[in-house]
Motif scaffolding. Structure first.
Motif, PDB file in Angstrom:
ATOM      1  N   HIS A  14       0.843  -1.191   0.000  1.00  0.00           N
ATOM      2  CA  HIS A  14       0.000   0.000   0.000  1.00  0.00           C
ATOM      3  C   HIS A  14       0.877   1.239   0.000  1.00  0.00           C
ATOM      4  O   HIS A  14       1.978   1.219   0.531  1.00  0.00           O
ATOM      5  N   LEU A  15       0.364   2.300  -0.586  1.00  0.00           N
ATOM      6  CA  LEU A  15       1.034   3.590  -0.544  1.00  0.00           C
ATOM      7  C   LEU A  15       0.494   4.336   0.658  1.00  0.00           C
ATOM      8  O   LEU A  15      -0.706   4.526   0.785  1.00  0.00           O
ATOM      9  N   ILE A  16       1.355   4.739   1.569  1.00  0.00           N
ATOM     10  CA  ILE A  16       0.919   5.388   2.795  1.00  0.00           C
ATOM     11  C   ILE A  16       1.524   6.775   2.863  1.00  0.00           C
ATOM     12  O   ILE A  16       2.733   6.931   2.766  1.00  0.00           O
ATOM     13  N   LEU A  17       0.677   7.771   3.026  1.00  0.00           N
ATOM     14  CA  LEU A  17       1.121   9.144   3.177  1.00  0.00           C
ATOM     15  C   LEU A  17       0.806   9.628   4.587  1.00  0.00           C
ATOM     16  O   LEU A  17       0.212   8.914   5.375  1.00  0.00           O
ATOM     17  N   GLN A  18       1.171  10.838   4.891  1.00  0.00           N
ATOM     18  CA  GLN A  18       0.952  11.390   6.225  1.00  0.00           C
ATOM     19  C   GLN A  18      -0.538  11.617   6.495  1.00  0.00           C
ATOM     20  O   GLN A  18      -1.291  11.946   5.589  1.00  0.00           O
ATOM     21  N   PRO A  19      -0.947  11.497   7.757  1.00  0.00           N
ATOM     22  CA  PRO A  19      -2.348  11.739   8.101  1.00  0.00           C
ATOM     23  C   PRO A  19      -2.663  13.233   8.129  1.00  0.00           C
ATOM     24  O   PRO A  19      -1.760  14.072   8.188  1.00  0.00           O
ATOM     25  N   GLU A  20      -3.936  13.526   8.097  1.00  0.00           N
ATOM     26  CA  GLU A  20      -4.394  14.892   8.352  1.00  0.00           C
ATOM     27  C   GLU A  20      -4.427  15.068   9.863  1.00  0.00           C
ATOM     28  O   GLU A  20      -4.940  14.205  10.580  1.00  0.00           O
ATOM     29  N   ILE A  21      -3.872  16.139  10.370  1.00  0.00           N
ATOM     30  CA  ILE A  21      -3.916  16.457  11.805  1.00  0.00           C
ATOM     31  C   ILE A  21      -4.983  17.523  11.973  1.00  0.00           C
ATOM     32  O   ILE A  21      -4.907  18.588  11.359  1.00  0.00           O
ATOM     33  N   LYS A  22      -5.973  17.224  12.807  1.00  0.00           N
ATOM     34  CA  LYS A  22      -7.130  18.116  12.893  1.00  0.00           C
ATOM     35  C   LYS A  22      -7.664  18.171  14.326  1.00  0.00           C
ATOM     36  O   LYS A  22      -7.698  17.159  15.015  1.00  0.00           O
ATOM     37  N   TYR A 111      -6.562  15.120  16.594  1.00  0.00           N
ATOM     38  CA  TYR A 111      -6.628  13.763  16.052  1.00  0.00           C
ATOM     39  C   TYR A 111      -5.773  13.648  14.806  1.00  0.00           C
ATOM     40  O   TYR A 111      -5.706  14.576  14.002  1.00  0.00           O
ATOM     41  N   ALA A 112      -5.137  12.486  14.647  1.00  0.00           N
ATOM     42  CA  ALA A 112      -4.504  12.115  13.374  1.00  0.00           C
ATOM     43  C   ALA A 112      -5.548  11.307  12.623  1.00  0.00           C
ATOM     44  O   ALA A 112      -6.100  10.339  13.164  1.00  0.00           O
ATOM     45  N   ILE A 113      -5.834  11.721  11.396  1.00  0.00           N
ATOM     46  CA  ILE A 113      -6.879  11.070  10.609  1.00  0.00           C
ATOM     47  C   ILE A 113      -6.233  10.409   9.402  1.00  0.00           C
ATOM     48  O   ILE A 113      -5.656  11.076   8.543  1.00  0.00           O
ATOM     49  N   LYS A 137       7.636   7.618  14.696  1.00  0.00           N
ATOM     50  CA  LYS A 137       8.434   8.548  13.906  1.00  0.00           C
ATOM     51  C   LYS A 137       7.868   9.963  13.903  1.00  0.00           C
ATOM     52  O   LYS A 137       8.533  10.887  13.456  1.00  0.00           O
ATOM     53  N   SER A 138       6.643  10.118  14.393  1.00  0.00           N
ATOM     54  CA  SER A 138       6.002  11.436  14.375  1.00  0.00           C
ATOM     55  C   SER A 138       6.429  12.243  15.610  1.00  0.00           C
ATOM     56  O   SER A 138       7.141  11.740  16.474  1.00  0.00           O
ATOM     57  N   ASN A 139       5.950  13.452  15.689  1.00  0.00           N
ATOM     58  CA  ASN A 139       6.165  14.294  16.869  1.00  0.00           C
ATOM     59  C   ASN A 139       4.941  14.239  17.777  1.00  0.00           C
ATOM     60  O   ASN A 139       4.649  15.203  18.480  1.00  0.00           O
ATOM     61  N   TYR A 140       4.226  13.101  17.737  1.00  0.00           N
ATOM     62  CA  TYR A 140       2.994  12.951  18.504  1.00  0.00           C
ATOM     63  C   TYR A 140       3.007  11.641  19.278  1.00  0.00           C
ATOM     64  O   TYR A 140       3.716  10.700  18.939  1.00  0.00           O
ATOM     65  N   SER A 141       2.173  11.615  20.330  1.00  0.00           N
ATOM     66  CA  SER A 141       1.886  10.370  21.039  1.00  0.00           C
ATOM     67  C   SER A 141       0.373  10.267  21.152  1.00  0.00           C
ATOM     68  O   SER A 141      -0.340  11.267  21.035  1.00  0.00           O
ATOM     69  N   GLN A 142      -0.098   9.054  21.378  1.00  0.00           N
ATOM     70  CA  GLN A 142      -1.540   8.870  21.509  1.00  0.00           C
ATOM     71  C   GLN A 142      -1.964   9.433  22.858  1.00  0.00           C
ATOM     72  O   GLN A 142      -1.382   9.120  23.891  1.00  0.00           O
ATOM     73  N   SER A 143      -3.004  10.282  22.858  1.00  0.00           N
ATOM     74  CA  SER A 143      -3.412  10.964  24.086  1.00  0.00           C
ATOM     75  C   SER A 143      -4.446  10.189  24.898  1.00  0.00           C
ATOM     76  O   SER A 143      -4.652  10.477  26.068  1.00  0.00           O
ATOM     77  N   SER A 144      -5.111   9.207  24.295  1.00  0.00           N
ATOM     78  CA  SER A 144      -6.021   8.323  25.032  1.00  0.00           C
ATOM     79  C   SER A 144      -6.120   7.012  24.266  1.00  0.00           C
ATOM     80  O   SER A 144      -5.694   6.931  23.117  1.00  0.00           O
ATOM     81  N   PRO A 170      -6.571   9.840  18.661  1.00  0.00           N
ATOM     82  CA  PRO A 170      -6.339  11.056  19.442  1.00  0.00           C
ATOM     83  C   PRO A 170      -4.857  11.207  19.755  1.00  0.00           C
ATOM     84  O   PRO A 170      -4.204  10.244  20.154  1.00  0.00           O
ATOM     85  N   ILE A 171      -4.340  12.406  19.548  1.00  0.00           N
ATOM     86  CA  ILE A 171      -2.898  12.623  19.713  1.00  0.00           C
ATOM     87  C   ILE A 171      -2.602  13.898  20.485  1.00  0.00           C
ATOM     88  O   ILE A 171      -3.479  14.749  20.662  1.00  0.00           O
ATOM     89  N   GLU A 172      -1.358  13.999  20.939  1.00  0.00           N
ATOM     90  CA  GLU A 172      -0.848  15.227  21.531  1.00  0.00           C
ATOM     91  C   GLU A 172       0.602  15.367  21.095  1.00  0.00           C
ATOM     92  O   GLU A 172       1.266  14.372  20.794  1.00  0.00           O
TER      93      GLU A 172
END
Length: 176
Positions: A14-22, A111-113, A137-144, A170-172
């Protein structure tokens, strides 16, 4: 932010790109609980049929939300037997329950979508990518531990190679 199978459903990478952060506002879903062992069984299909019936009978067309599934626990951490899993419909705040459904809150927050196009059978690969590749690899962690999926179309009227599923995590921001 799209996960696409470039060969229309055939086994291939699969081709995987970055999520939308919203940032999302709080949302409500009317839900039925589902045992994860029934995920592909008759009970699972029956719950979906009950939700479809509920939506047509009790939810006004202008208030009709998307169908969702919600996992209250991270299955990579919590044993499958203890994972709480629900199928539901997003509803407006004014919606009044008409049957023995429960209302679940999807908290506001960041949220990362991840958008997946194709057969639901490849969704476990999406989660594996999110938790084993993207999050570390992101600058986020799961917040819940909550995660949920929004189904933008249905296998009742859409070819399985065209099904659109959004996975919300959900992320922070991570302090490094």
């Amino acid at each position: 932010y799209t996960l696409v199978n470039p060969t229309d459903g055939l086994d291939s990478p699969h081709l995987i790109l970055q999520p939308e952060i919203k940032r999302l506002k709080e949302q409500l879903a009317v839900c039925y609980p589902v045992d994860r062992k029934d995920h592909n069984g008759r009970r699972y299909v029956n719950v979906w049929n009950k939700l479809i019936h509920y939506k047509h009978k009790y939810i006004k067309p202008q208030d009709a939300g998307w169908f969702v599934s919600m996992s209250m626990d991270n299955p990579l951490i919590t044993s499958e037997k203890q994972c709480r899993f629900y199928l539901g419909i997003l509803v407006s705040r004014e919606h009044q329950l008409k049957t023995k459904l429960s209302i679940h809150n999807i908290p506001s927050g960041l949220y990362a979508i991840f958008r997946h196009i194709g057969n639901y059978d490849s969704l476990p690969e999406v989660y594996q990518f999110i938790y084993e590749v993207w999050l570390p690899k992101s600058n986020y962690s799961q917040s819940s531990s909550l995660s949920f999926e929004v189904y933008r179309n249905s296998p009742r009227d859409t070819d399985i190679t065209e099904l659109i599923t959004e996975v919300y995590i959900p992320i922070e921001k991570t302090i490094k």
